[in-house]
Scaffold this motif. Structure first.
Motif, mmCIF file in Angstrom:
data_model
loop_
_atom_site.group_PDB
_atom_site.id
_atom_site.type_symbol
_atom_site.label_atom_id
_atom_site.label_comp_id
_atom_site.label_asym_id
_atom_site.label_seq_id
_atom_site.Cartn_x
_atom_site.Cartn_y
_atom_site.Cartn_z
ATOM 1 N N ILE A 57 49.555 52.414 49.350
ATOM 2 C CA ILE A 57 48.903 52.914 48.133
ATOM 3 C C ILE A 57 49.820 53.879 47.380
ATOM 4 O O ILE A 57 50.342 54.829 47.958
ATOM 5 N N GLY A 58 50.039 53.576 46.112
ATOM 6 C CA GLY A 58 50.816 54.471 45.238
ATOM 7 C C GLY A 58 52.308 54.443 45.483
ATOM 8 O O GLY A 58 53.056 55.233 44.888
ATOM 9 N N GLU A 59 52.779 53.583 46.369
ATOM 10 C CA GLU A 59 54.215 53.489 46.655
ATOM 11 C C GLU A 59 54.443 52.217 47.465
ATOM 12 O O GLU A 59 53.491 51.506 47.801
ATOM 13 N N GLY A 60 55.725 51.965 47.815
ATOM 14 C CA GLY A 60 56.043 50.878 48.760
ATOM 15 C C GLY A 60 56.005 49.500 48.152
ATOM 16 O O GLY A 60 55.963 49.327 46.933
ATOM 17 N N PHE A 61 55.977 48.490 49.056
ATOM 18 C CA PHE A 61 56.135 47.098 48.624
ATOM 19 C C PHE A 61 54.913 46.583 47.854
ATOM 20 O O PHE A 61 53.803 47.102 47.999
ATOM 21 N N SER A 62 55.166 45.536 47.042
ATOM 22 C CA SER A 62 54.087 44.941 46.237
ATOM 23 C C SER A 62 53.101 44.222 47.153
ATOM 24 O O SER A 62 53.477 43.745 48.220
ATOM 25 N N SER A 63 51.866 44.107 46.672
ATOM 26 C CA SER A 63 50.820 43.431 47.457
ATOM 27 C C SER A 63 51.256 42.013 47.844
ATOM 28 O O SER A 63 51.665 41.215 46.991
ATOM 29 N N ILE A 64 51.129 41.718 49.135
ATOM 30 C CA ILE A 64 51.465 40.371 49.640
ATOM 31 C C ILE A 64 50.486 39.350 49.059
ATOM 32 O O ILE A 64 50.850 38.232 48.705
ATOM 33 N N ASN A 65 49.231 39.785 48.935
ATOM 34 C CA ASN A 65 48.189 38.870 48.440
ATOM 35 C C ASN A 65 48.485 38.447 47.013
ATOM 36 O O ASN A 65 48.457 37.271 46.674
ATOM 37 N N VAL A 66 48.785 39.474 46.175
ATOM 38 C CA VAL A 66 49.060 39.188 44.765
ATOM 39 C C VAL A 66 50.333 38.341 44.656
ATOM 40 O O VAL A 66 50.379 37.374 43.888
ATOM 41 N N THR A 67 51.345 38.653 45.468
ATOM 42 C CA THR A 67 52.612 37.908 45.413
ATOM 43 C C THR A 67 52.381 36.435 45.753
ATOM 44 O O THR A 67 52.882 35.545 45.063
ATOM 45 N N LEU A 68 51.615 36.168 46.809
ATOM 46 C CA LEU A 68 51.363 34.772 47.196
ATOM 47 C C LEU A 68 50.561 34.043 46.116
ATOM 48 O O LEU A 68 50.837 32.887 45.787
ATOM 49 N N ARG A 69 49.594 34.744 45.540
ATOM 50 C CA ARG A 69 48.765 34.100 44.503
ATOM 51 C C ARG A 69 49.628 33.741 43.295
ATOM 52 O O ARG A 69 49.472 32.675 42.694
ATOM 53 N N GLN A 70 50.566 34.652 42.940
ATOM 54 C CA GLN A 70 51.421 34.368 41.777
ATOM 55 C C GLN A 70 52.438 33.280 42.092
ATOM 56 O O GLN A 70 52.654 32.370 41.308
ATOM 57 N N LYS A 71 53.041 33.374 43.285
ATOM 58 C CA LYS A 71 54.089 32.420 43.665
ATOM 59 C C LYS A 71 53.546 30.978 43.637
ATOM 60 O O LYS A 71 54.199 30.062 43.154
ATOM 61 N N PHE A 72 52.344 30.767 44.179
ATOM 62 C CA PHE A 72 51.808 29.400 44.261
ATOM 63 C C PHE A 72 50.838 29.084 43.104
ATOM 64 O O PHE A 72 50.149 28.071 43.148
ATOM 65 N N GLU A 73 50.828 29.994 42.100
ATOM 66 C CA GLU A 73 49.935 29.799 40.930
ATOM 67 C C GLU A 73 48.505 29.497 41.360
ATOM 68 O O GLU A 73 47.880 28.528 40.894
ATOM 69 N N LEU A 74 48.010 30.302 42.281
ATOM 70 C CA LEU A 74 46.622 30.147 42.759
ATOM 71 C C LEU A 74 45.732 30.884 41.760
ATOM 72 O O LEU A 74 45.261 31.991 41.998
ATOM 73 N N PHE A 75 45.547 30.265 40.608
ATOM 74 C CA PHE A 75 44.993 30.989 39.465
ATOM 75 C C PHE A 75 43.498 31.279 39.585
ATOM 76 O O PHE A 75 42.989 32.167 38.930
ATOM 77 N N ALA A 76 42.806 30.512 40.426
ATOM 78 C CA ALA A 76 41.349 30.702 40.509
ATOM 79 C C ALA A 76 40.954 31.336 41.837
ATOM 80 O O ALA A 76 41.238 30.794 42.896
ATOM 81 N N ASN A 77 40.319 32.486 41.757
ATOM 82 C CA ASN A 77 39.775 33.109 42.953
ATOM 83 C C ASN A 77 38.267 32.883 42.917
ATOM 84 O O ASN A 77 37.568 33.381 42.030
ATOM 85 N N PHE A 78 37.809 32.102 43.891
ATOM 86 C CA PHE A 78 36.432 31.621 43.909
ATOM 87 C C PHE A 78 35.668 32.361 45.009
ATOM 88 O O PHE A 78 36.068 32.293 46.180
ATOM 89 N N ARG A 79 34.607 33.076 44.631
ATOM 90 C CA ARG A 79 33.886 33.889 45.611
ATOM 91 C C ARG A 79 32.366 33.688 45.500
ATOM 92 O O ARG A 79 31.704 34.275 44.642
ATOM 93 N N PRO A 80 31.804 32.845 46.359
ATOM 94 C CA PRO A 80 30.349 32.658 46.344
ATOM 95 C C PRO A 80 29.643 33.797 47.083
ATOM 96 O O PRO A 80 30.078 34.200 48.163
ATOM 97 N N ILE A 81 28.577 34.303 46.491
ATOM 98 C CA ILE A 81 27.842 35.436 47.071
ATOM 99 C C ILE A 81 26.421 34.950 47.373
ATOM 100 O O ILE A 81 25.628 34.733 46.444
ATOM 101 N N LYS A 82 26.125 34.792 48.650
ATOM 102 C CA LYS A 82 24.818 34.231 49.044
ATOM 103 C C LYS A 82 24.303 34.954 50.280
ATOM 104 O O LYS A 82 25.102 35.311 51.154
ATOM 105 N N ASN A 83 23.002 35.088 50.382
ATOM 106 C CA ASN A 83 22.429 35.706 51.584
ATOM 107 C C ASN A 83 22.522 34.773 52.780
ATOM 108 O O ASN A 83 22.487 33.554 52.629
ATOM 109 N N LEU A 84 22.615 35.379 53.957
ATOM 110 C CA LEU A 84 22.502 34.606 55.191
ATOM 111 C C LEU A 84 21.062 34.740 55.698
ATOM 112 O O LEU A 84 20.454 35.805 55.550
ATOM 113 N N PRO A 85 20.520 33.679 56.294
ATOM 114 C CA PRO A 85 19.112 33.732 56.707
ATOM 115 C C PRO A 85 18.878 34.811 57.758
ATOM 116 O O PRO A 85 19.711 35.004 58.641
ATOM 117 N N GLY A 86 17.762 35.510 57.614
ATOM 118 C CA GLY A 86 17.372 36.465 58.649
ATOM 119 C C GLY A 86 18.014 37.826 58.491
ATOM 120 O O GLY A 86 17.614 38.785 59.145
#
Ligand code: NAI
Length: 338
Positions: free
Chosen positions: A76-105
């Motif tokens: 945080i606030g220093e050091g290497f760039s986010s690995i997650n962001v780097t991988l998403r940019q490198k492979f052009e993973l342009f869509a982050n899909f996040r379904p939000i649903k309850n689990l039963p019980g």
């Protein structure tokens, strides 16, 4: 003979290795054959290979087109760039899909939530272009392109259309960022014209946060740029029980990386406390992506049965079980169901 699926596996750090081990065990209990190509990333990889993302990891994703990934800590606030962001940019993973649903019980803040958060994954403030103009003054550049805005809008509308979703809201701050978020809205409006059966609306991000907490049922599918999507995903996770539950998929034309919304949770790491459900639900999305729908259904049913039984749950959702015991319970539920 059934196919063997070769998948790139990035266990990550913090709680990453614990939740990944649990999920790999559950996936292997489906009877599907996997060949895991396992790689460290981030600080761990740097210690081993002198690179935060080893070349072999890039090559593995290029070859396999599919990866399952645990969280990786970003300094945080220093050091290497986010690995997650780097991988998403490198492979052009342009869509982050996040379904939000309850689990039963599982009792949560809101029952019967069914929301889709679609986050643009490669642009906005996450391009990481920051510099010091003069001492004491820094700039962070927010980059939005017509191509990037149009392709995420097309993804959202195509998803809504093929999955029977009725409404899309584009979330923005175009009252202030008239050019960047203005471009985003113009692209969404243009794409919306091609989908008359999907109702299109626009809400300002700050109002959206309030509206979501007041009444999440007024929304169906939300599409937004990178930073707003990051924040809104965590907010929506709280509706259905928290970050231990909510899955994600980073999707592009050439590759897909499946990972939970949550981070490396250093506060609980290494203590068998983490809930592997979020990564497991991401793995269920992965199974569908690799055309193993029947196995995805079996894992989903076992997961739901485990929650409905209200035993062997982890502490974040009111139980007392550890990560491993929860995984054992899901495997047992799957074996009983088969
Ligand atoms: P976090 O998501 O790691 O944790 C936030 C809170 O949720 C903590 O109290 C944590 O204990 C809890 N939590 C998260 N996942 C959980 C799980 N599976 N089971 C039970 N409780 C869980 O967010 P934080 O603390 O802001 O970030 C920690 C690190 O993770 C940072 O370095 C951040 O950059 C990184 N991060 C990595 C991501 C990725 O690899 N995709 C995504 C988000 C953050």
């Amino acid at each position: 003979m059934s196919t063997t699926h070769t998948i790139t596996l990035i266990p990550g750090d913090g709680i990453g290795p614990e939740v990944t081990d649990a999920v790999v065990r559950i996936l292997e209990a489906t009877g599907i054959r996997f060949n895991w190509e396992r790689f460290a990333a981030g600080a761990g990889a740097f210690e081993q290979h002198g690179e935060y993302i080893p070349k072999e990891l890039y090559a593995s994703i290029e070859r396999n087109h599919v990866a399952l990934k645990g969280p990786v800590t970003t300094p945080i606030g220093e050091g290497f760039s986010s690995i997650n962001v780097t991988l998403r940019q490198k492979f052009e993973l342009f869509a982050n899909f996040r379904p939000i649903k309850n689990l039963p019980g599982l009792e949560t803040r809101y029952p019967n939530v069914d929301l889709i958060v679609i986050r643009e994954n490669t642009e906005g403030l996450y391009v990481g272009l920051e510099h010091e103009v003069v001492p004491g003054v820094v700039e962070s550049l927010k980059v939005m392109t017509e191509k990037g805005c149009t392709r995420i809008a097309k993804f959202a509308f195509a998803y809504a259309h093929t999955h029977g979703r009725k409404k899309i809201h584009a979330i923005h701050k175009a009252n202030i960022m008239k050019m960047s978020d203005g471009l985003f809205l113009r692209c969404c409006r243009e794409v919306a014209k091609g989908y008359p059966s999907v109702t299109y609306g626009e809400h300002i991000i700050d109002n959206t946060c309030m509206q979501l907490v007041m009444n999440p049922y007024q929304y169906d599918t939300l599409v937004m740029e990178n930073l707003y999507g990051d924040i809104v995903s965590d907010l929506c996770a709280a509706f259905v029980g928290g970050l231990g539950l909510v899955p994600g998929a980073n999707l592009g034309a050439e590759a897909a990386i499946f990972e939970a919304v949550h981070g490396s949770a250093p506060d609980i790491a290494g203590r068998d406390l983490a809930n592997p459900t979020a990564l497991l639900q991401s793995a269920i999305l992965m199974l569908r992506h690799i055309d193993e729908g029947a196995a995805a259904d079996r894992v989903q049913a076992a997961l739901e049965k485990t929650y409905a039984a209200k035993k062997s749950l982890t502490r974040d959702v009111g139980g007392t079980a550890g990560t491993r015991a929860f995984a054992d319970a899901v495997i047992e539920a799957m074996q009983q169901g088969s």
